[in-house]
Write a protein that holds these residues in place. Structure first.
Motif, PDB file in Angstrom:
ATOM      1  N   THR A 144       0.908  -1.476   0.112  1.00 43.08           N
ATOM      2  CA  THR A 144       0.403   0.005  -0.144  1.00 43.08           C
ATOM      3  C   THR A 144       0.899   1.506  -0.177  1.00 43.08           C
ATOM      4  N   VAL A 146       0.474   5.148  -0.313  1.00 46.10           N
ATOM      5  CA  VAL A 146      -0.372   6.917  -0.313  1.00 46.10           C
ATOM      6  C   VAL A 146       0.818   7.950  -0.943  1.00 46.10           C
ATOM      7  N   GLN A 160      -3.731  10.300  -3.069  1.00 41.07           N
ATOM      8  CA  GLN A 160      -3.638   9.778  -3.934  1.00 41.07           C
ATOM      9  C   GLN A 160      -3.249   8.015  -3.228  1.00 41.07           C
ATOM     10  N   ARG A 161      -3.801   7.002  -4.020  1.00 41.24           N
ATOM     11  CA  ARG A 161      -3.249   5.870  -3.516  1.00 41.24           C
ATOM     12  C   ARG A 161      -2.596   5.140  -5.185  1.00 41.24           C
ATOM     13  N   LYS A 163      -2.173   1.910  -7.513  1.00 41.78           N
ATOM     14  CA  LYS A 163      -2.808   0.128  -7.687  1.00 41.78           C
ATOM     15  C   LYS A 163      -3.218   1.161  -8.904  1.00 41.78           C
ATOM     16  N   VAL A 170      -8.051   9.217  -4.119  1.00 40.06           N
ATOM     17  CA  VAL A 170      -9.130   8.670  -3.243  1.00 40.06           C
ATOM     18  C   VAL A 170      -9.057   9.701  -2.466  1.00 40.06           C
ATOM     19  N   LYS A 171     -11.267   9.304  -2.457  1.00 39.46           N
ATOM     20  CA  LYS A 171     -11.695  10.612  -1.750  1.00 39.46           C
ATOM     21  C   LYS A 171     -12.373  10.469  -0.166  1.00 39.46           C
ATOM     22  N   LYS A 188      -3.264  -1.494   3.676  1.00 36.89           N
ATOM     23  CA  LYS A 188      -4.109  -1.282   3.488  1.00 36.89           C
ATOM     24  C   LYS A 188      -5.386  -0.890   4.008  1.00 36.89           C
ATOM     25  N   TRP A 211      -8.276   5.183   8.769  1.00 37.26           N
ATOM     26  CA  TRP A 211      -8.591   5.251   7.833  1.00 37.26           C
ATOM     27  C   TRP A 211      -8.649   3.385   8.323  1.00 37.26           C
TER      28      TRP A 211
END
Length: 356
Positions: A144, A146, A160-161, A163, A170-171, A188, A211
């Protein structure tokens, strides 16, 4: 890592602020202490402001070096540092490493934001969609990654992530008036964001969000200020649901969120600190600001409920620190920065020190 810019105001603050005022811990012979760590030869003019490790054998440091201040990327293989081929002309603002085949770097020039990805063999430039300039970057062992960016013109934030080989937005339910400055990634399902929030014409409060794999939750932190001294500037997650953080750049406070409440303590002498990392034993190391003529680097350690102050080896020049990082699975900590030397010419050289 926090967007510390080599040669910027952040690094300048390290060279101009006051000393810690705490008693220095002198290590008895045979005990771990701060020592000089050798970098690649030959040495080039420049300085380092980012360092990250995946494990004992894989790590990266970043900064600028050479007469044109090009991006410097140094690789750690468990025995020594070597200079990696770079060729980019931007100043690093973030560096993150999740394993031997995954690393990221972000940075800025006067006209654009930049991002790099390392796939285990080489670095390549990738798109950084923004908007805004990158201010911090973090990665976890599970891959992961970020990134946090901020547009200074309109005050918007971008998270942002990584991927599928690219950065994707990312919201995040940020409250109005938010300004992000820090990110931490444990997995993650364990991501943290920090910064400040403007709540009045001249009033700010701390902003810390987590998160948990399902939703974002704001961590309650008390207090407001007429200045942005309440901003969360660095976050370190040691176990899921718990984190260390720095609040404020001057008269910095060390915060500990234990999963239920936040504890806060000032630094010895009321000084500020640039950043922090774990110590491998339940505590943390901090980089406090030092005197403008400091010939040895200052360090603070919070361990077992008390502060200890350490001093690095005496140097032939003025030291300026940029970052500090624990090597996972060990108690070894490495710091990077720049050493300003006046003879034969006034130059700054990359500097590394290790607590071992």
């Amino acid at each position: 890592m926090i967007g510390r810019v080599a040669g910027s105001a952040a690094l300048a603050a390290v060279l101009t602020a006051g000393a810690t005022g705490a008693a220095v811990h002198a290590a008895p012979k045979g005990e771990p202490r701060w020592r000089v760590q050798q970098g690649p030869a030959p040495r080039l003019v420049g300085s380092l402001n980012q360092i990250e490790f995946a494990d004992e054998r894989h790590g990266w440091a970043a900064g600028v070096e050479g007469p044109d201040n090009e991006l410097a990327l140094w690789k750690w293989n468990g025995r020594k540092w070597t200079r990696a081929k770079a060729g980019w002309g931007f100043v690093p603002a973030g560096l993150a490493v999740s394993g031997p085949r995954q690393a990221w770097a972000t940075g800025v020039t006067l006209s654009a934001a930049h991002a790099l990805h390392y796939n285990g063999k080489k670095w390549r430039e990738v798109a950084f969609p923004g908007p805004g300039a990158p201010v911090d970057l973090a990665a976890a062992p599970d891959g992961t990654a970020v990134s946090v960016a901020r547009n200074v013109f309109d005050g918007t934030n971008t998270v942002q992530r990584w991927k599928d080989g690219r950065w994707r937005p990312v919201k995040v339910p940020l409250p109005s008036g938010s300004s992000l400055a820090a990110v931490a990634a444990f997995s993650k399902r364990e991501i943290w964001l920090g910064g400040s929030r403007r709540v009045g014409e001249d009033a700010y409060e701390s902003l810390l969000l987590r998160w948990n794999g399902r939703k974002w939750r704001r961590i309650p932190l008390k207090g407001t200020s007429s200045q942005q001294s309440k901003a969360i500037t660095k976050i370190v997650v040691d176990v899921p649901g718990k984190a260390w953080a720095l609040r404020g750049s001057t008269k910095t406070k060390l915060l500990r969120w234990d999963g239920k409440k936040a504890g806060e303590r000032g630094l010895p002498g009321g000084v500020g600190a640039l950043t922090l990392t774990q110590d491998g034993a339940g505590g943390v190391w901090l980089l406090p600001y030092s005197r403008s003529d400091a010939k040895a680097a200052p360090y603070l350690r919070w361990s077992k409920g008390r502060w200890k102050s350490f001093t690095g080896p005496r140097r032939n020049g003025v030291v300026g620190l940029g970052d500090i990082e624990l090597i996972p699975g060990t108690s070894r900590v490495v710091s990077v920065g720049g050493l300003q030397q006046q003879k034969p010419k006034e130059h700054k050289f990359p500097m590394l020190e290790a607590f071992r």
